[in-house]
Design a protein around this motif. Structure first.
Motif, PDB file in Angstrom:
ATOM      1  N   SER A   1      19.713  -5.392  -4.702  1.00  0.00           N
ATOM      2  CA  SER A   1      20.890  -4.745  -4.112  1.00  0.00           C
ATOM      3  C   SER A   1      20.566  -4.406  -2.674  1.00  0.00           C
ATOM      4  N   THR A   2      21.524  -4.593  -1.772  1.00  0.00           N
ATOM      5  CA  THR A   2      21.258  -4.248  -0.373  1.00  0.00           C
ATOM      6  C   THR A   2      22.284  -3.247   0.130  1.00  0.00           C
TER       7      THR A   2
ATOM      8  N   GLU B   1      23.491   2.676   2.096  1.00  0.00           N
ATOM      9  CA  GLU B   1      24.206   3.748   1.408  1.00  0.00           C
ATOM     10  C   GLU B   1      23.801   3.894  -0.060  1.00  0.00           C
TER      11      GLU B   1
ATOM     12  N   ASP C   1      24.005   2.804  -6.901  1.00  0.00           N
ATOM     13  CA  ASP C   1      23.928   1.338  -7.041  1.00  0.00           C
ATOM     14  C   ASP C   1      24.512   0.923  -8.395  1.00  0.00           C
ATOM     15  N   ALA C   2      25.691   0.354  -8.358  1.00  0.00           N
ATOM     16  CA  ALA C   2      26.365  -0.042  -9.604  1.00  0.00           C
ATOM     17  C   ALA C   2      26.133  -1.519  -9.923  1.00  0.00           C
ATOM     18  N   ASN C   3      25.864  -2.337  -8.924  1.00  0.00           N
ATOM     19  CA  ASN C   3      25.774  -3.787  -9.156  1.00  0.00           C
ATOM     20  C   ASN C   3      24.528  -4.196  -9.933  1.00  0.00           C
TER      21      ASN C   3
ATOM     22  N   SER D   1      23.309  -8.588  -3.789  1.00  0.00           N
ATOM     23  CA  SER D   1      24.683  -8.133  -3.596  1.00  0.00           C
ATOM     24  C   SER D   1      24.727  -7.274  -2.353  1.00  0.00           C
ATOM     25  N   GLY D   2      25.832  -7.416  -1.617  1.00  0.00           N
ATOM     26  CA  GLY D   2      26.003  -6.694  -0.353  1.00  0.00           C
ATOM     27  C   GLY D   2      25.439  -7.496   0.805  1.00  0.00           C
ATOM     28  N   GLY D   3      25.966  -7.198   1.986  1.00  0.00           N
ATOM     29  CA  GLY D   3      25.408  -7.794   3.207  1.00  0.00           C
ATOM     30  C   GLY D   3      25.599  -9.285   3.334  1.00  0.00           C
TER      31      GLY D   3
ATOM     32  N   ASP E   1      25.034  -7.262   7.979  1.00  0.00           N
ATOM     33  CA  ASP E   1      25.001  -8.252   6.901  1.00  0.00           C
ATOM     34  C   ASP E   1      23.732  -9.092   7.015  1.00  0.00           C
TER      35      ASP E   1
ATOM     36  N   PRO F   1      29.145 -10.636  -2.791  1.00  0.00           N
ATOM     37  CA  PRO F   1      29.729  -9.511  -2.084  1.00  0.00           C
ATOM     38  C   PRO F   1      29.248  -8.197  -2.690  1.00  0.00           C
TER      39      PRO F   1
ATOM     40  N   PRO G   1      31.626  -4.118  -6.258  1.00  0.00           N
ATOM     41  CA  PRO G   1      31.287  -4.451  -7.652  1.00  0.00           C
ATOM     42  C   PRO G   1      32.310  -5.350  -8.355  1.00  0.00           C
TER      43      PRO G   1
HETATM   44  P1  AMP Z   1      28.974  -5.111   1.749  1.00  0.00           P
HETATM   45  O1  AMP Z   1      29.238  -6.411   1.089  1.00  0.00           O
HETATM   46  O2  AMP Z   1      27.522  -4.812   1.925  1.00  0.00           O
HETATM   47  O3  AMP Z   1      29.751  -4.974   3.029  1.00  0.00           O
HETATM   48  O4  AMP Z   1      29.537  -3.998   0.772  1.00  0.00           O
HETATM   49  C1  AMP Z   1      30.903  -3.967   0.411  1.00  0.00           C
HETATM   50  C2  AMP Z   1      31.214  -2.689  -0.334  1.00  0.00           C
HETATM   51  O5  AMP Z   1      30.525  -2.683  -1.581  1.00  0.00           O
HETATM   52  C3  AMP Z   1      30.764  -1.429   0.394  1.00  0.00           C
HETATM   53  O6  AMP Z   1      31.713  -0.424   0.171  1.00  0.00           O
HETATM   54  C4  AMP Z   1      29.477  -1.070  -0.278  1.00  0.00           C
HETATM   55  O7  AMP Z   1      29.157   0.297  -0.210  1.00  0.00           O
HETATM   56  C5  AMP Z   1      29.723  -1.491  -1.716  1.00  0.00           C
HETATM   57  N1  AMP Z   1      28.489  -1.836  -2.379  1.00  0.00           N
HETATM   58  C6  AMP Z   1      27.529  -2.658  -1.909  1.00  0.00           C
HETATM   59  N2  AMP Z   1      26.528  -2.759  -2.788  1.00  0.00           N
HETATM   60  C7  AMP Z   1      26.869  -1.984  -3.843  1.00  0.00           C
HETATM   61  C8  AMP Z   1      26.226  -1.671  -5.055  1.00  0.00           C
HETATM   62  N3  AMP Z   1      25.025  -2.218  -5.361  1.00  0.00           N
HETATM   63  N4  AMP Z   1      26.829  -0.843  -5.910  1.00  0.00           N
HETATM   64  C9  AMP Z   1      28.043  -0.304  -5.611  1.00  0.00           C
HETATM   65  N5  AMP Z   1      28.684  -0.592  -4.480  1.00  0.00           N
HETATM   66  C10 AMP Z   1      28.113  -1.401  -3.594  1.00  0.00           C
END
Ligand code: AMP
Ligand code: MG
Length: 711
Positions: free
Chosen positions: A492-493, A496, A511-513, A558-560, A567, A606, A609
């Motif tokens: 997970s990235t 926050e 971290d939900a993902n 996931s994320g970034g 990103d 993405p 979640p």
């Molecule tokens: P990002 O793709 O990094 O721009 O994140 C998109 C949205 O998903 C943002 O609101 C993040 O805070 C949220 N997010 C990213 N990773 C997680 C995660 N592992 N669990 C819950 N929410 C997430």
């Protein structure tokens, strides 16, 4: 027992020229394993040089007290009857001496093999059997081509050539494979080596206690191992060098017990014709040549995630087609006991070892008899003493006109082909009575009516279910070849993110993902590797990806994954040069970064979640199935009336969180992509098409239960 310490394998040549100074193919190669250590293959430019080299190795091993098995890749004998025609004796070694007295060879390779072959042909009445020559107009006693040689005085091939499926013949002197010429130029050398102290020829001599044993071998037995070694070595080594090394290695790894069996269990033909060591054991030798480990699959190509150029928003189906075309299995096969194999992916089709049922048996408790021996009218049959029960067969024949007590699952005894159900009979005074009208064969199961012995039970790529284990076990299978579990790392990235269970500061989220993705991977029978959370920091993320590639076959982040300042997943993959930013016409989802990190595929999902789950189900799941060896699996769709109304614009496919109630598909009240409660509420997804659509209550919609996204 047959124990050897060193193993030499010689790839011989009939060349008439000195081979180039630079190691090349079609010369002589020696593979050597000494005391378990594989030596660099030895290159010899001429036969004279090779013979001296081999003699030195023999002397060296004898001096060191190491027992040597030396294999040569040309036949030690001819088909039955040839030796007698030429020398008057059936002993192949007499023919070696005969040849040694006649063959001349020079330092550079000029020799008289065609003159000698012509003299051998003169011992036969019809043309041949030796054929093929360098000059069509010389050696009139040697046919230029094989056509016209009848092979009726002697067979064209030896028993072991047939048994090992060798295509070559020891009568062919010219045009590859020139096995015939290699023999003529090799057997005199063997005759000389044989005169050295302690050297014996297998199987013709008393070889059992000899310190040095010379044996016929054939690298064709380990062809699969050679092929995969060649394919997996980018340095494109010389095939002959690979062959001799792998065969020496394979022989050195055969257990003393197996080698003893290989060398002593021989058919009678071996006496006159000699034998290829290892015939019938090619699979074992091939396995041993490749470390006993199946070869690693080839790496993925750098452009495996390439998308069609010039497309702005890629339709979902095009994205799936590109994934399917670019990926292939990345896991090796391994053996697995059937009871442990649920959820594993078959690496090879499985054939039934035994039929099911193995023998005809009774489907009910009742009485068995021969249908043809029934009297006219309602039968009353005398009962034989004893009975047939499951596992306790009746081992005599039931006489015509008699019946036997038989229980469910019992093998149907000789003399019985039909069984009447107990409830339809009356018994007394050693007899059984029933009404006329039963059908021939009633209440019996035929042997193999379920599965025939040798039939393909399950195909390669099958993900084994509990019922599959029953089928495998029922037909006698105790172990299967499955692919190693695909190892999937999850990262997970995001700055926050904190771990659930802790206390969150302002601006922090849990971290939900990660728990969701790790659980999905386990659900698919793969090995989930938790790589934790990584802050939005390129150095830390790079280290995490490095770490993940050393532990996993695939990485899910996931994320970034978009193209913004923070990103970093997409930034790093771009830096690595094997990244594609997929802009897929899909809601929810969209940014999906796909790339290779040190050869391992990375799925940059993405962060959101809801989008992370949808992208995982739609894209990552079929891709992971392909990487895991299970092939590309389409999810099963159901057409269900809608319990909702909706209009959508054209241009992208939409997935709605949905579930079935009262036979209709309902969707979650909010389409907001931040609503994690919706994916928990849902039991599947409704798919709305790429084009514009207006759905009214009762219209059929495409519904995929979450269970459809399985392997
Ligand atoms: P990002 O793709 O990094 O721009 O994140 C998109 C949205 O998903 C943002 O609101 C993040 O805070 C949220 N997010 C990213 N990773 C997680 C995660 N592992 N669990 C819950 N929410 C997430
Ligand atoms: Mg982020």
């Amino acid at each position: 027992m047959t124990g050897f310490d060193s193993f030499l394998v010689v790839d011989w040549s009939a060349s008439v020229k000195r081979a180039p100074a630079r190691p090349s193919k079609d010369s002589i190669w020696l593979g050597f394993v000494q005391d378990g250590t594989c030596q660099t293959p030895i290159y010899c430019r001429t036969r004279t040089e090779a013979e001296a080299r081999i003699a030195r190795i023999i002397a060296g091993e004898r001096a060191a007290g190491r027992r040597l098995l030396a294999g040569f890749d040309f036949p030690f004998g001819y088909p039955k009857g040839v030796a007698r025609r030429i020398t008057g004796s059936d002993d192949p070694l007499d023919l070696w001496d005969w040849l040694e007295a006649r063959i001349t060879d020079s330092e550079t390779g000029e020799n008289n093999r065609f003159d000698v072959a012509e003299a051998m042909n003169a011992c036969f009445d019809a043309p041949g059997p030796f054929w093929g020559k360098t000059h069509a107009d010389r050696w009139p006693g040697i046919p230029y081509r094989k056509a016209g040689i009848r092979f009726d005085e002697v067979a064209e091939k030896r028993a072991c050539d047939v048994a090992s499926k060798a295509a070559s013949s020891c009568f062919q002197l010219c045009f590859p494979p020139t096995v015939g010429s290699q023999m003529l130029m090799g057997l005199p050398m063997l005759a000389r080596l044989r005169r050295q102290q302690g050297v014996a020829i297998w199987p013709s001599d008393e070889w059992q206690g000899a310190p040095v044993v010379l044996a016929e071998i054939w690298p064709g037995l380990i062809e699969p191992a050679v092929k995969s070694a060649m394919a997996n070595d980018p340095a494109a080594p010389i095939r002959d060098a690979v062959q001799v090394t792998l065969l020496a290695r394979a022989l050195s790894r055969v257990s003393a017990e197996d080698l003893n069996a290989m060398m002593t269990d021989l058919p009678v033909e071996a006496q006159q014709e000699a034998w290829i060591l290892g015939t019938g054991h090619d699979e074992m030798l091939s396995d041993l040549a490749t470390d006993g480990r199946p070869p690693a699959p080839p790496p993925l190509r750098d452009d495996c995630f390439a998308m069609p150029a010039g497309v702005d928003w890629t339709p979902v189906d095009d994205a799936l087609a590109a994934l399917r075309a670019g990926l292939h299995p990345v896991v090796r096969p391994e053996r697995c006991a059937v009871p442990d194999a649920c959820g594993r992916v078959l690496a090879a089709p499985v054939l039934a070892k035994r039929a099911n049922p193995p023998t005809p048996n009774s489907a009910v408790d009742g009485y068995g008899f021969a249908y043809d021996s029934l009297p006219a009218g309602d039968p009353v049959l005398p009962l034989v003493a004893g009975r047939a029960a499951a596992g306790v067969p009746y081992d005599k024949a039931v006489p015509p006109g008699h019946a036997i007590r038989i229980l469910t699952g019992a093998a149907v005894p000789v003399g019985v082909d039909t069984v009447i159900l107990e409830e339809d009979t009356r018994q007394g005074a050693g007899q059984v009575a029933f009404r006329a009208g039963i059908k021939r064969g009633a209440n019996t199961r035929k042997a193999g009516e379920d599965v025939d012995a040798g039939a393909e039970l399950l195909p390669k790529g099958r993900v084994l279910t509990p019922a599959d284990l029953a089928l495998l076990a029922a037909t006698g299978i105790g172990e299967v070849d499955v692919f190693q579990r695909l190892r999937v790392a999850v990262v997970s990235t995001g700055d926050e993110l904190i771990e659930a269970g802790g206390t969150a500061d302002l601006g922090q989220i849990f971290d939900a993902n990660r728990p969701m993705l790790l659980a999905k991977i386990r659900e698919w029978g793969m090995e989930a590797i938790d790589m934790g959370r990584i802050a939005d920091d390129r150095t830390a993320l790079r280290a995490a990806l490095d770490d993940a590639t050393s532990r996993a076959d695939v990485i899910l982040t996931s994320g970034g994954a978009s193209a913004g300042d923070e990103d970093h997943v997409s930034a790093l993959l771009s830096e690595a040069g094997a990244m594609q930013q997929w802009r897929i016409a899909l809601k929810p989802g969209r940014p999906l970064a796909l790339g290779l990190w040190q050869g391992a595929p990375v799925f940059g999902l993405p962060g959101n979640p809801v989008a992370a789950l949808v992208c995982t189900l739609i894209f990552a799941r079929p891709a992971l199935g392909l990487l895991a060896g299970a092939g590309w699996q389409e999810p099963q769709v159901f057409h269900v009336p809608a319990a909702f109304e909706k209009s959508k614009k054209p241009g992208r496919r939409e997935y709605l969180r949905a579930r079935i109630r009262n036979g209709r598909a309902e969707v979650f009240a909010s389409e907001g992509s931040g609503r994690i409660s919706g994916i928990s509420w849902a039991e599947g997804l409704v798919e709305l098409p790429d084009a514009a659509a207006t759905i009214r209550q009762g219209d059929p919609v495409r519904y995929y239960p979450f269970g459809s996204f399985a392997l």
